[in-house]
Each structure stands twice: as structure tokens, then as C-alpha cells.
Scaffold this motif. Sequence first.
Motif, PDB file in Angstrom:
ATOM      1  N   PHE A 190      13.380  -7.595   4.422  1.00  0.00           N
ATOM      2  CA  PHE A 190      14.366  -8.013   3.830  1.00  0.00           C
ATOM      3  C   PHE A 190      14.629  -7.769   2.492  1.00  0.00           C
ATOM      4  O   PHE A 190      13.483  -8.591   1.948  1.00  0.00           O
ATOM      5  CB  PHE A 190      15.025  -9.655   3.850  1.00  0.00           C
ATOM      6  N   ILE A 191      15.072  -6.812   1.925  1.00  0.00           N
ATOM      7  CA  ILE A 191      15.203  -6.374   0.515  1.00  0.00           C
ATOM      8  C   ILE A 191      15.916  -7.046  -0.592  1.00  0.00           C
ATOM      9  O   ILE A 191      15.723  -7.800  -1.334  1.00  0.00           O
ATOM     10  CB  ILE A 191      15.102  -5.102  -0.262  1.00  0.00           C
ATOM     11  N   GLY A 192      17.550  -7.447  -0.195  1.00  0.00           N
ATOM     12  CA  GLY A 192      18.180  -7.794  -0.764  1.00  0.00           C
ATOM     13  C   GLY A 192      19.605  -7.923  -0.175  1.00  0.00           C
ATOM     14  O   GLY A 192      19.962  -7.049   0.523  1.00  0.00           O
ATOM     15  N   SER A 193      21.052  -8.956  -0.675  1.00  0.00           N
ATOM     16  CA  SER A 193      21.982  -8.730  -0.437  1.00  0.00           C
ATOM     17  C   SER A 193      22.707  -8.293  -0.903  1.00  0.00           C
ATOM     18  O   SER A 193      22.434  -9.693  -2.712  1.00  0.00           O
ATOM     19  CB  SER A 193      22.575  -9.780   1.069  1.00  0.00           C
ATOM     20  N   ILE A 215       1.072  -1.159   0.115  1.00  0.00           N
ATOM     21  CA  ILE A 215      -0.598   0.091   0.129  1.00  0.00           C
ATOM     22  C   ILE A 215       0.687   1.481  -0.115  1.00  0.00           C
ATOM     23  O   ILE A 215       0.837   1.662  -0.915  1.00  0.00           O
ATOM     24  CB  ILE A 215      -1.030  -0.136   1.166  1.00  0.00           C
ATOM     25  N   SER A 216       1.250   1.543   0.862  1.00  0.00           N
ATOM     26  CA  SER A 216       2.451   2.563   1.039  1.00  0.00           C
ATOM     27  C   SER A 216       3.633   2.466   0.313  1.00  0.00           C
ATOM     28  O   SER A 216       4.206   1.308  -0.136  1.00  0.00           O
ATOM     29  CB  SER A 216       2.711   3.331   2.983  1.00  0.00           C
ATOM     30  N   ARG A 217       4.910   3.378   0.457  1.00  0.00           N
ATOM     31  CA  ARG A 217       5.670   3.284   0.284  1.00  0.00           C
ATOM     32  C   ARG A 217       7.097   2.800   0.950  1.00  0.00           C
ATOM     33  O   ARG A 217       6.879   3.447   2.470  1.00  0.00           O
ATOM     34  CB  ARG A 217       6.788   4.664  -0.420  1.00  0.00           C
ATOM     35  N   GLN A 218       8.169   2.134   0.841  1.00  0.00           N
ATOM     36  CA  GLN A 218       8.985   1.137   1.701  1.00  0.00           C
ATOM     37  C   GLN A 218       9.760   2.189   2.191  1.00  0.00           C
ATOM     38  O   GLN A 218      10.208   3.233   1.717  1.00  0.00           O
ATOM     39  CB  GLN A 218       9.289   0.089   0.804  1.00  0.00           C
ATOM     40  N   ASP A 219      10.372   2.414   3.428  1.00  0.00           N
ATOM     41  CA  ASP A 219      11.717   2.584   4.274  1.00  0.00           C
ATOM     42  C   ASP A 219      12.284   2.263   4.203  1.00  0.00           C
ATOM     43  O   ASP A 219      12.897   1.489   4.787  1.00  0.00           O
ATOM     44  CB  ASP A 219      11.213   3.797   5.349  1.00  0.00           C
ATOM     45  N   PRO A 220      13.804   2.363   3.130  1.00  0.00           N
ATOM     46  CA  PRO A 220      14.581   1.124   2.854  1.00  0.00           C
ATOM     47  C   PRO A 220      16.003   2.033   3.613  1.00  0.00           C
ATOM     48  O   PRO A 220      15.598   3.221   4.337  1.00  0.00           O
ATOM     49  CB  PRO A 220      15.077   1.575   1.850  1.00  0.00           C
ATOM     50  N   TYR A 221      16.888   1.311   4.457  1.00  0.00           N
ATOM     51  CA  TYR A 221      18.044   1.446   5.102  1.00  0.00           C
ATOM     52  C   TYR A 221      19.112  -0.124   4.588  1.00  0.00           C
ATOM     53  O   TYR A 221      19.164  -0.660   4.645  1.00  0.00           O
ATOM     54  CB  TYR A 221      18.083   1.118   6.443  1.00  0.00           C
ATOM     55  N   VAL A 222      20.192   0.715   4.257  1.00  0.00           N
ATOM     56  CA  VAL A 222      21.077  -0.313   4.138  1.00  0.00           C
ATOM     57  C   VAL A 222      22.198  -0.234   5.502  1.00  0.00           C
ATOM     58  O   VAL A 222      22.755   0.092   5.866  1.00  0.00           O
ATOM     59  CB  VAL A 222      21.854   0.656   3.376  1.00  0.00           C
ATOM     60  N   CYS A 223      23.206  -1.796   5.147  1.00  0.00           N
ATOM     61  CA  CYS A 223      23.484  -2.166   6.013  1.00  0.00           C
ATOM     62  C   CYS A 223      25.024  -3.063   5.820  1.00  0.00           C
ATOM     63  O   CYS A 223      24.923  -3.573   5.155  1.00  0.00           O
ATOM     64  CB  CYS A 223      23.200  -3.832   7.328  1.00  0.00           C
ATOM     65  N   VAL A 224      26.469  -2.550   5.953  1.00  0.00           N
ATOM     66  CA  VAL A 224      27.636  -3.058   6.109  1.00  0.00           C
ATOM     67  C   VAL A 224      28.349  -3.673   6.292  1.00  0.00           C
ATOM     68  O   VAL A 224      28.503  -3.014   7.933  1.00  0.00           O
ATOM     69  CB  VAL A 224      28.228  -1.435   5.344  1.00  0.00           C
ATOM     70  N   GLU A 225      28.767  -4.617   6.632  1.00  0.00           N
ATOM     71  CA  GLU A 225      29.250  -5.853   7.899  1.00  0.00           C
ATOM     72  C   GLU A 225      31.081  -6.104   7.413  1.00  0.00           C
ATOM     73  O   GLU A 225      30.788  -6.341   5.872  1.00  0.00           O
ATOM     74  CB  GLU A 225      28.817  -6.724   7.425  1.00  0.00           C
ATOM     75  N   TYR A 226      31.573  -6.058   7.388  1.00  0.00           N
ATOM     76  CA  TYR A 226      33.247  -5.984   6.935  1.00  0.00           C
ATOM     77  C   TYR A 226      34.098  -6.559   7.992  1.00  0.00           C
ATOM     78  O   TYR A 226      34.156  -5.715   9.436  1.00  0.00           O
ATOM     79  CB  TYR A 226      33.563  -4.932   6.910  1.00  0.00           C
ATOM     80  N   GLY A 227      34.313  -7.186   8.786  1.00  0.00           N
ATOM     81  CA  GLY A 227      35.569  -8.310   9.835  1.00  0.00           C
ATOM     82  C   GLY A 227      34.972  -8.426  11.155  1.00  0.00           C
ATOM     83  O   GLY A 227      34.999  -8.121  11.829  1.00  0.00           O
ATOM     84  N   GLY A 228      33.259  -8.353  11.674  1.00  0.00           N
ATOM     85  CA  GLY A 228      32.475  -8.588  12.451  1.00  0.00           C
ATOM     86  C   GLY A 228      32.261  -6.981  12.722  1.00  0.00           C
ATOM     87  O   GLY A 228      31.094  -6.647  13.538  1.00  0.00           O
ATOM     88  N   ASN A 229      32.896  -6.089  11.873  1.00  0.00           N
ATOM     89  CA  ASN A 229      32.183  -4.925  12.657  1.00  0.00           C
ATOM     90  C   ASN A 229      31.023  -3.757  11.693  1.00  0.00           C
ATOM     91  O   ASN A 229      31.090  -4.744  10.481  1.00  0.00           O
ATOM     92  CB  ASN A 229      32.963  -3.710  12.002  1.00  0.00           C
ATOM     93  N   LYS A 230      29.964  -3.898  11.764  1.00  0.00           N
ATOM     94  CA  LYS A 230      28.642  -2.991  10.954  1.00  0.00           C
ATOM     95  C   LYS A 230      28.088  -2.078  11.127  1.00  0.00           C
ATOM     96  O   LYS A 230      28.404  -1.127  12.461  1.00  0.00           O
ATOM     97  CB  LYS A 230      27.723  -4.312  11.553  1.00  0.00           C
ATOM     98  N   PHE A 231      27.723  -1.281  10.327  1.00  0.00           N
ATOM     99  CA  PHE A 231      27.283   0.484  10.274  1.00  0.00           C
ATOM    100  C   PHE A 231      25.675   0.101   9.414  1.00  0.00           C
ATOM    101  O   PHE A 231      25.765  -1.374   8.731  1.00  0.00           O
ATOM    102  CB  PHE A 231      28.299   1.467   9.504  1.00  0.00           C
ATOM    103  N   VAL A 247      26.632  -6.230   1.782  1.00  0.00           N
ATOM    104  CA  VAL A 247      25.895  -5.036   2.457  1.00  0.00           C
ATOM    105  C   VAL A 247      24.568  -6.031   2.053  1.00  0.00           C
ATOM    106  O   VAL A 247      24.617  -6.605   1.287  1.00  0.00           O
ATOM    107  CB  VAL A 247      26.004  -4.470   1.104  1.00  0.00           C
ATOM    108  N   ALA A 248      24.000  -5.380   2.836  1.00  0.00           N
ATOM    109  CA  ALA A 248      22.338  -5.827   2.462  1.00  0.00           C
ATOM    110  C   ALA A 248      21.557  -5.204   2.476  1.00  0.00           C
ATOM    111  O   ALA A 248      22.108  -3.601   3.660  1.00  0.00           O
ATOM    112  CB  ALA A 248      22.030  -6.643   4.046  1.00  0.00           C
ATOM    113  N   VAL A 249      20.238  -4.712   1.899  1.00  0.00           N
ATOM    114  CA  VAL A 249      19.096  -4.042   2.004  1.00  0.00           C
ATOM    115  C   VAL A 249      17.603  -4.178   3.044  1.00  0.00           C
ATOM    116  O   VAL A 249      18.102  -5.513   2.471  1.00  0.00           O
ATOM    117  CB  VAL A 249      18.579  -2.675   0.913  1.00  0.00           C
ATOM    118  N   TRP A 250      16.967  -3.346   3.864  1.00  0.00           N
ATOM    119  CA  TRP A 250      16.020  -3.945   4.260  1.00  0.00           C
ATOM    120  C   TRP A 250      15.033  -2.670   4.767  1.00  0.00           C
ATOM    121  O   TRP A 250      15.696  -1.428   4.085  1.00  0.00           O
ATOM    122  CB  TRP A 250      16.574  -3.792   5.989  1.00  0.00           C
TER     123      TRP A 250
END
Length: 220
Positions: A87-90, A27-43, A74-77
Motif C-alpha cells: 500500500f502506497i497511499g490513498s 532495490i528495484s523500481r516499484q510497479d504502481p497501479y491505481v484503484c478508484v472506488e465510488y458507491g461500491g463500484n471499483k476500477f 482513490v488508492a495507489v498500490w
Amino acid sequence: MSVSGIQGHPLEITVFGCARLKDTEWISRQDPYVCVEYGGNKFRTRTCTDGGKNPTFQEKFVFTLIEGLREMTVAVWNSNTLTYDDFIGSGKIHLHKVLSQGFDDTSWSLQSKSGRYAGEVRLIMHYANANRAATANANSAPPYYSQPPTACPGSFPYPSYPPSSAYPPSAYPPPPPATYPPAPYAAPSAYYPPQPYPPPPQASAYYPPGPFPGIYPPHY
């Protein structure tokens, strides 16, 4: 250029945005955000409210590189308020280009859980130590022409023959000189005068046929 010696060096990553994301909202527009992970560190980026399929983030993060680790995830939610995020994709991000050249601006494909195409995420990466490593390698390497170039050999890579003086003298005496003077030859014009061209017409060597008297009288 070699990408060894990256342990502990910083890697800057800017999550610029996404394009053609799979839509998880009905119905509405989705609200995406991105997660980046490297060597156990996530942003994680902020949520792009009503970003839909083409959200924009432009957020920068700094990772500490680990020797031997040349990729990140990288993953997008899609952010939800009352339920779990969708979950959208990685995808996998390869770091060879940014580590060797110092810069990489690429859009990376995303896949859904079923392995289908789920959009793209654009990352801009900077690695400041790439130029320093290249300069260090250039300074440590010997110059290209450490010695003056030598003369090039001839067309054929075979040793040249020694001069004739290097050979021992022949045991056979040289042939005696000719004792008879050569016979004089007359110039061709003395015997054959030059002929005009084209040659003048000459009388035919044959006579026209006529009534030759036969040896026997003709028969009557």
C-alpha cells in the motif's frame, strides 16, 4: 449552480498519473497501479511496470452517479509478484467542482497509513450533464427584466411636498403696501470723491518742537 438531480448520470474519470509517490521498494523500481472506488463500484488501472515514483496511466473509467454521494476514494498500490502488494497511499476525491462546472483537472494528495504525505494522483473528470442542467435552469427561470424598469426615486426616499395650491388660503389679510416712498439715497460719489491710490503725501499736522516762550520768565 445546483448539483441536484445527478442520479444515474455518467461521470467520466481519467487516471492520468501519479507524482512523487512514496517508494516502497529497496532495490528495484516499484510497479504502481491505481484503484478508484465510488458507491461500491471499483476500477483498477493497469500496472505501470517500473513506474517508480512518477507512473503514467491515462486510463478512463465511467461511473454511474448516485444522488447524495459527492466523493470517491482513490488508492495507489505497488504490485508484487511473490508477496502481497504494498500500500502506497490513498485519498478522498470531492466531486462538487466537476458536478457544478462539468470539468475538473486536479492533483489530489495521498496519505500513507500513518497519515503522512505519500504523493499525488492526477484525475481528469468530465460531467456532460452539468451544462444541460445549467441550460435547463436558465430556460425555466424568468427573465431578469420581466417588466420595464420603473423610474428611480430621488436622492432622498421621502414623499415630495404638495404644491402650494393644495394648501387652504390664509385667513389673515395680506399686509398693506407701503405708503411712504423710499427716501432717495445719493450716490456715494456725490459726497465722497474717489481718492487716488496710493494717497499723496500730506503735511504733518504737528510742528517740530521749538523754544516755546514760557509764561514765566526763566530763572537765572
